[in-house]
Each structure stands twice: as structure tokens, then as C-alpha cells.
Scaffold this motif. Structure first.
Motif, PDB file in Angstrom:
ATOM      1  N   VAL A   1       0.798  -1.305  -0.081  1.00 26.32           N
ATOM      2  CA  VAL A   1       0.047  -0.116  -0.147  1.00 26.32           C
ATOM      3  C   VAL A   1       0.890   1.252   0.058  1.00 26.32           C
ATOM      4  O   VAL A   1       0.310   2.484   0.227  1.00 26.32           O
ATOM      5  N   SER A   2       2.107   1.283  -0.512  1.00 27.40           N
ATOM      6  CA  SER A   2       3.053   2.495  -0.410  1.00 27.40           C
ATOM      7  C   SER A   2       3.208   3.034  -1.769  1.00 27.40           C
ATOM      8  O   SER A   2       2.725   2.464  -2.775  1.00 27.40           O
ATOM      9  N   TYR A   3       3.938   4.187  -1.917  1.00 24.51           N
ATOM     10  CA  TYR A   3       4.157   4.882  -2.992  1.00 24.51           C
ATOM     11  C   TYR A   3       5.377   5.386  -2.945  1.00 24.51           C
ATOM     12  O   TYR A   3       5.792   5.769  -1.912  1.00 24.51           O
ATOM     13  N   PRO A   4       5.947   5.944  -3.965  1.00 28.17           N
ATOM     14  CA  PRO A   4       7.515   6.570  -3.901  1.00 28.17           C
ATOM     15  C   PRO A   4       7.515   7.792  -2.875  1.00 28.17           C
ATOM     16  O   PRO A   4       8.647   7.808  -2.420  1.00 28.17           O
ATOM     17  N   GLY A   5       6.467   8.318  -2.957  1.00 26.57           N
ATOM     18  CA  GLY A   5       6.537   9.659  -1.867  1.00 26.57           C
ATOM     19  C   GLY A   5       5.866   9.508  -0.506  1.00 26.57           C
ATOM     20  O   GLY A   5       5.685  10.370   0.323  1.00 26.57           O
ATOM     21  N   SER A   6       6.064   8.324  -0.048  1.00 30.49           N
ATOM     22  CA  SER A   6       5.603   7.990   1.247  1.00 30.49           C
ATOM     23  C   SER A   6       6.551   8.598   2.256  1.00 30.49           C
ATOM     24  O   SER A   6       6.167   8.435   3.273  1.00 30.49           O
ATOM     25  N   ARG A   7       7.740   8.765   1.955  1.00 28.81           N
ATOM     26  CA  ARG A   7       8.651   9.266   2.672  1.00 28.81           C
ATOM     27  C   ARG A   7       9.204   8.366   3.945  1.00 28.81           C
ATOM     28  O   ARG A   7       9.250   8.518   5.196  1.00 28.81           O
ATOM     29  N   VAL A   8       9.125   7.085   3.445  1.00 30.75           N
ATOM     30  CA  VAL A   8       9.552   5.900   4.251  1.00 30.75           C
ATOM     31  C   VAL A   8      11.116   6.462   5.034  1.00 30.75           C
ATOM     32  O   VAL A   8      11.922   6.740   4.124  1.00 30.75           O
ATOM     33  N   HIS A   9      11.250   6.394   6.197  1.00 28.63           N
ATOM     34  CA  HIS A   9      12.419   6.384   7.045  1.00 28.63           C
ATOM     35  C   HIS A   9      12.599   8.009   7.014  1.00 28.63           C
ATOM     36  O   HIS A   9      13.824   8.265   7.649  1.00 28.63           O
ATOM     37  N   SER A  10      11.860   8.749   6.458  1.00 28.28           N
ATOM     38  CA  SER A  10      12.081  10.292   6.611  1.00 28.28           C
ATOM     39  C   SER A  10      10.866  10.869   7.516  1.00 28.28           C
ATOM     40  O   SER A  10      10.134  10.335   7.885  1.00 28.28           O
ATOM     41  N   PRO A  11      11.305  12.222   7.746  1.00 31.19           N
ATOM     42  CA  PRO A  11      10.044  13.132   8.265  1.00 31.19           C
ATOM     43  C   PRO A  11       8.846  12.940   7.635  1.00 31.19           C
ATOM     44  O   PRO A  11       8.923  12.969   6.263  1.00 31.19           O
ATOM     45  N   ASN A  12       7.658  12.958   8.190  1.00 29.81           N
ATOM     46  CA  ASN A  12       6.393  13.074   7.389  1.00 29.81           C
ATOM     47  C   ASN A  12       6.047  12.078   6.732  1.00 29.81           C
ATOM     48  O   ASN A  12       5.647  11.952   5.523  1.00 29.81           O
ATOM     49  N   GLU A  13       6.386  10.735   7.151  1.00 28.86           N
ATOM     50  CA  GLU A  13       6.196   9.367   6.702  1.00 28.86           C
ATOM     51  C   GLU A  13       4.702   9.336   6.424  1.00 28.86           C
ATOM     52  O   GLU A  13       4.016   9.623   7.487  1.00 28.86           O
ATOM     53  N   HIS A  14       4.086   8.806   5.373  1.00 31.93           N
ATOM     54  CA  HIS A  14       2.588   8.692   5.377  1.00 31.93           C
ATOM     55  C   HIS A  14       2.437   7.595   4.306  1.00 31.93           C
ATOM     56  O   HIS A  14       3.027   7.080   3.528  1.00 31.93           O
ATOM     57  N   VAL A  15       0.922   7.459   4.316  1.00 34.69           N
ATOM     58  CA  VAL A  15       0.127   6.471   3.364  1.00 34.69           C
ATOM     59  C   VAL A  15      -0.996   7.111   2.726  1.00 34.69           C
ATOM     60  O   VAL A  15      -1.699   7.777   3.590  1.00 34.69           O
ATOM     61  N   ARG A  16      -1.084   6.927   1.378  1.00 39.47           N
ATOM     62  CA  ARG A  16      -2.295   7.520   0.970  1.00 39.47           C
ATOM     63  C   ARG A  16      -3.576   6.616   1.157  1.00 39.47           C
ATOM     64  O   ARG A  16      -3.377   5.423   0.708  1.00 39.47           O
ATOM     65  N   LEU A  17      -4.867   7.156   1.562  1.00 37.69           N
ATOM     66  CA  LEU A  17      -5.704   6.223   1.683  1.00 37.69           C
ATOM     67  C   LEU A  17      -6.213   5.400   0.215  1.00 37.69           C
ATOM     68  O   LEU A  17      -6.742   4.238   0.334  1.00 37.69           O
ATOM     69  N   VAL A  18      -5.979   6.346  -0.899  1.00 39.01           N
ATOM     70  CA  VAL A  18      -6.430   5.637  -2.249  1.00 39.01           C
ATOM     71  C   VAL A  18      -5.242   4.537  -2.309  1.00 39.01           C
ATOM     72  O   VAL A  18      -6.087   3.218  -3.029  1.00 39.01           O
ATOM     73  N   ASP A  19      -4.304   4.114  -1.861  1.00 41.32           N
ATOM     74  CA  ASP A  19      -3.345   3.352  -2.100  1.00 41.32           C
ATOM     75  C   ASP A  19      -3.748   2.118  -0.818  1.00 41.32           C
ATOM     76  O   ASP A  19      -3.547   0.786  -1.196  1.00 41.32           O
ATOM     77  N   VAL A  20      -4.219   2.540   0.143  1.00 45.55           N
ATOM     78  CA  VAL A  20      -4.760   1.569   0.948  1.00 45.55           C
ATOM     79  C   VAL A  20      -6.161   0.747   0.494  1.00 45.55           C
ATOM     80  O   VAL A  20      -5.882  -0.336   0.670  1.00 45.55           O
ATOM     81  N   HIS A  21      -6.894   1.520  -0.117  1.00 50.90           N
ATOM     82  CA  HIS A  21      -8.032   0.813  -0.783  1.00 50.90           C
ATOM     83  C   HIS A  21      -7.605  -0.130  -1.883  1.00 50.90           C
ATOM     84  O   HIS A  21      -7.819  -1.370  -1.748  1.00 50.90           O
TER      85      HIS A  21
END
Length: 447
Positions: A407-427
């Protein structure tokens, strides 16, 4: 995804993110392990916290006599949140902004783990009791190199037996095309250090006393050429040639090197690589990286010092059939041969061996079809990620075909500040997991 399951996803992820289970700091693991046990028990799984020399591994299962089982591998530890001042909200409070959920672990890996749990709930709502077995292996040390996972799998191979597996990450590329990754590179991390004097000296001694920074820089510079080719004798000897199928998938990977170059501000890739050659290097080539170099004075202004010590941190990313400890031994031999016997080599973390699965395995074909159905566009098959993880024991010891979807995407900022997941990707990612398991089990989707 039904609205009530989206709310369940939000609520569970909020509970998990609120627990600062930072692997590098050794905190929060027990609390997070307990929270996970409760969630998996609520799913109807027989759940246990297996002690290791580090953080506990959470093992959960529900077997169906005579039926195959799927194994989910995930991890509940996260990276440190630092630097805190770059976060736009509290990293350990799940915060929704513009259709995304922010918090440390929202993508890596708590958001992925919650997606798996919600997918199983969704399946049960669609079909009742599932006609296949379910196994979870969730560790708390992935972010520090999974030092106990190989032994854990080897010692419990019978208990962990399954037929197929789903790995801890996955998602889409920069163009929102679903990715199906089939392998991970191995890794060996080393520290190179040396001392040339008992103490730092005045730089006036430069004509007669060896400078530790110069000497270590010379040693490191001789390990790789300007285009990325590793110069250690024997480094490439064990590299397994790609199969025709693997080569075909690499060549078919849609071009995104130009987008990536613009995004990260790179004018030219090593070797002038573009298109298929860029993907070949990224997926199939082993590498040697300098992660950091430390010596002398780095503060404001000037300090005319001759450093007595120097430290370089390196990582090797390896491909089948390279052996991490053998590569470290070759590094030792290279330094000795080139006259750098004073450079001390220390293994920094537990190494991980590379592993790949066959992209044409039936389980992977089911995964590709499920992704295309969920996203409305064909999956991009990636022969190997450039990253690493404890995939090898699951592929070689448990002999599992592994699908990496998520459910991730390249802009998820994994390991960085403001890490996030988009709800559209979760769906979409959660639905892809549902459809993969339905296809594999021969379950027709409800009308």
C-alpha cells in the motif's frame, strides 16, 4: 473497501503508530508486541510471542486440515523519528491531511501490516470461514538488520511451514502502476577504520606524519571506479547470470529513470545508464556504497588539525549467489594486497543473503492478475528490489514463493520525516491482497 473497514484501518493504525517501537533505540517493542498479539487473537488466530535474543517475534496461525496455508511476513519496529523539527505533526500521533495518514510507521511497516489484517477481515465478511490456513511472522528487529530472523526460521521451519507467502512491503511506482517485486538484494555493512598517531596533531606536521583522512580516503577510492564497477578481485565471481525470463522482465520495465533523475536532481546516472540499462543495473547489479566518512574537524570556521583517526561506513548490496561473509573476506584481502593492512575492517550488522523467486511461479501470476484487477492497469514486474531484507530464509529454508505487494508509493517518505500512506493506496492495495487470496483459493468474488 467498505467504509467500516476503512475506519477499522484508521483506528488500528492509530493505535500502532502511537507506540514508538523504535528498533534502533530498543524501546516500545514489548508494548507493540502485546498490542499486536491482541489484534491477531481478535482475528481468531492462535497467537504467541516467541522470545529471541532481541525483540520477540509474534507468531500467529490458523490451520485448515488438508488445505494450503499463506504466510505473512511483516515487522512492527520502526525507524527513529529524528529530525523531529521537520515533522509537520507529532510522528507518533496518526494525523490525516489531504487524503493521507501521517505518522512514523504509517507506511513502513505498520500501515502494511494493518492492511493484511483488514484484508483477512474483508475476506471473512465476503466468504465466512476461510478454506485455507493463515500464518503471521512479525518481527521487531527488521530496521536493525533482522539479526535473529535467520536462526528463528531455521529452528522453527516445521512450525512455519506454508505454501505461499506475502512480504512486508509493496505498492506503486511514480506513475501509479502497481509493482510486483520478486526479490531482494543481500547486504553486508562494514566499518573501515585506522589510526596514524596517538592523537590529533597540528597540521604543521603534515610533511612528516601520515594524515588518517588522506590514507583512508585513498583506501576507499581504490574499491570502485568512477562508473560504479567494484574493483575488489573476485567480487563478481559468484554473480548468477539472469535467466531469459528475468532479463525479459527487466527489459520490459517501463522507463521512469528520467522522472527519478528530475525528482532527485541527478544529471547523469553511473555508466550513462538509461532505459533498460538503468533497470538492469538497479535490479541485477551488486554495488558498493560509502554511507559516511568521518575524520578530523567538521565544525564552523577552521581548525588546522592533522587527524589521527578516520572512519568510513560502507554497504555492499549483493545479488544471487554472492555470499556476504565471503565478500567481506575479499575486502580484507584487497586491502592487504593494496598495502592498506593498517585499515581495520569490522562487520557492522548481521549480513543478509540475496534471494529471488521465479516471476512466472503460479502464485506470482495470481498476484499479477490481482494487481491488474485492483488497479486497472498491468502490474510492473520487478525482478529484484535494490533494497534488502530477511527474504533468503523464507525462500531457501521454507521454500516459499513470495509476492511483494502493498500500500505504499514512492512519495511515502519511508524512513524520513512526514512518513505517510495515501488512503487511495490503502484501498487498492488491500483489495489486491483480497483478490490474490481469492484467486489462489478458487473463491469467486461475491456479486
Amino acid at each position: 473497501m467498505p467504509p467500516h473497514l476503512e475506519e477499522a484501518y484508521r483506528a488500528m493504525l492509530a493505535r500502532f503508530v502511537a507506540i514508538p517501537s523504535v528498533g534502533a533505540e530498543g524501546r516500545g517493542q514489548s508494548e507493540m508486541a502485546h498490542a499486536l498479539v491482541l489484534e491477531l487473537e481478535a482475528l481468531g488466530l492462535d497467537t504467541h510471542a516467541h522470545e529471541t535474543e532481541g525483540a520477540p517475534v509474534i507468531f500467529a496461525e490458523r490451520r485448515v486440515h488438508g488445505a494450503p496455508s499463506v504466510l505473512f511476513y511483516n515487522h512492527y519496529d520502526v525507524q527513529p523519528a529524528d529530525p523531529l523539527d521537520l515533522w509537520e505533526s507529532d510522528p507518533f500521533t496518526l494525523t490525516e491531511r489531504d487524503g493521507s495518514l501521517y505518522g512514523r510507521g504509517a507506511s513502513d511497516d505498520k500501515g502494511q501490516l494493518v492492511s493484511r489484517i483488514i484484508a483477512l477481515r474483508w475476506l471473512r465478511e465476503r466468504h465466512g470461514d476461510l478454506p485455507f490456513g493463515v500464518v503471521f511472522v512479525v518481527e521487531g528487529e527488521e530496521e536493525i538488520g533482522s539479526p535473529n530472523m535467520v536462526r528463528y526460521v531455521e529452528e522453527r521451519r516445521e512450525q512455519l511451514a506454508a505454501d505461499v507467502g506475502i512480504w512486508e512491503f509493496g505498492g506503486v511506482d511514480a506513475h501509479d502502476r502497481p509493482l510486483l517485486t520478486c526479490g531482494l538484494k543481500g547486504i553486508a555493512t562494514v566499518d573501515l577504520s585506522l589510526r596514524t598517531a596517538a592523537m590529533d596533531l597540528h597540521s604543521a606536521n603534515g610533511p612528516v606524519v601520515q594524515n588518517a583522512a588522506w590514507r583512508l580516503a585513498s583506501a576507499v577510492a581504490g574499491l570502485r571506479d568512477e562508473e560504479g564497477r567494484v574493483l575488489i578481485e573476485g567480487f563478481y565471481d559468484r554473480v548468477r547470470p539472469p535467466t531469459d525470463a528475468e532479463r525479459g522482465y527487466v527489459e520490459a520495465t517501463p522507463r521512469d529513470d528520467d522522472v527519478f533523475a528530475e525528482h532527485v536532481g541527478v544529471e547523469r546516472f553511473l555508466g550513462g545508464a538509461t532505459g533498460a540499462e538503468y533497470q538492469r543495473r538497479l535490479q541485477l547489479e551488486p554495488t558498493l556504497n560509502v554511507n559516511g566518512f568521518h575524520s578530523g574537524y567538521g565544525g564552523p570556521g577552521m581548525k588546522t588539525v592533522l587527524p589521527a583517526t578516520a572512519l568510513a561506513k560502507l554497504d555492499f548490496r549483493l545479488v544471487p549467489d554472492q555470499q556476504p561473509l565471503e565478500i567481506v573476506a575479499l575486502l580484507h584481502e584487497h586491502l592487504e594486497r593494496e598495502g592498506f593492512s593498517d585499515v581495520v575492517v569490522n562487520l557492522a550488522e548481521e549480513p543478509e543473503r540475496p534471494a529471488r523467486v521465479d516471476p512466472d511461479d503460479p502464485w506470482l501470476r495470481h498476484a499479477a492478475d490481482a494487481l491488474e484487477e485492483a488497479y486497472g492497469t498491468p502490474a510492473v514486474v520487478i525482478v529484484s528490489s535494490g533494497g534488502s531484507g530477511p527474504l533468503h530464509p523464507f525462500v531457501e529454508v521454507l521454500e516459499l514463493p513470495i509476492a511483494m505487494i502493498g500500500v505504499s508509493y514512492p512519495g511515502s517518505r519511508v524512513h524520513s520525516p512526514n512518513e505517510h500512506v495515501r488512503l487511495v493506496d490503502v484501498h487498492r492495495g488491500t483489495y489486491a491482497t483480497v483478490r490474490l487470496l481469492e484467486r489462489w483459493a478458487g473463491l469467486a468474488p461475491p456479486d
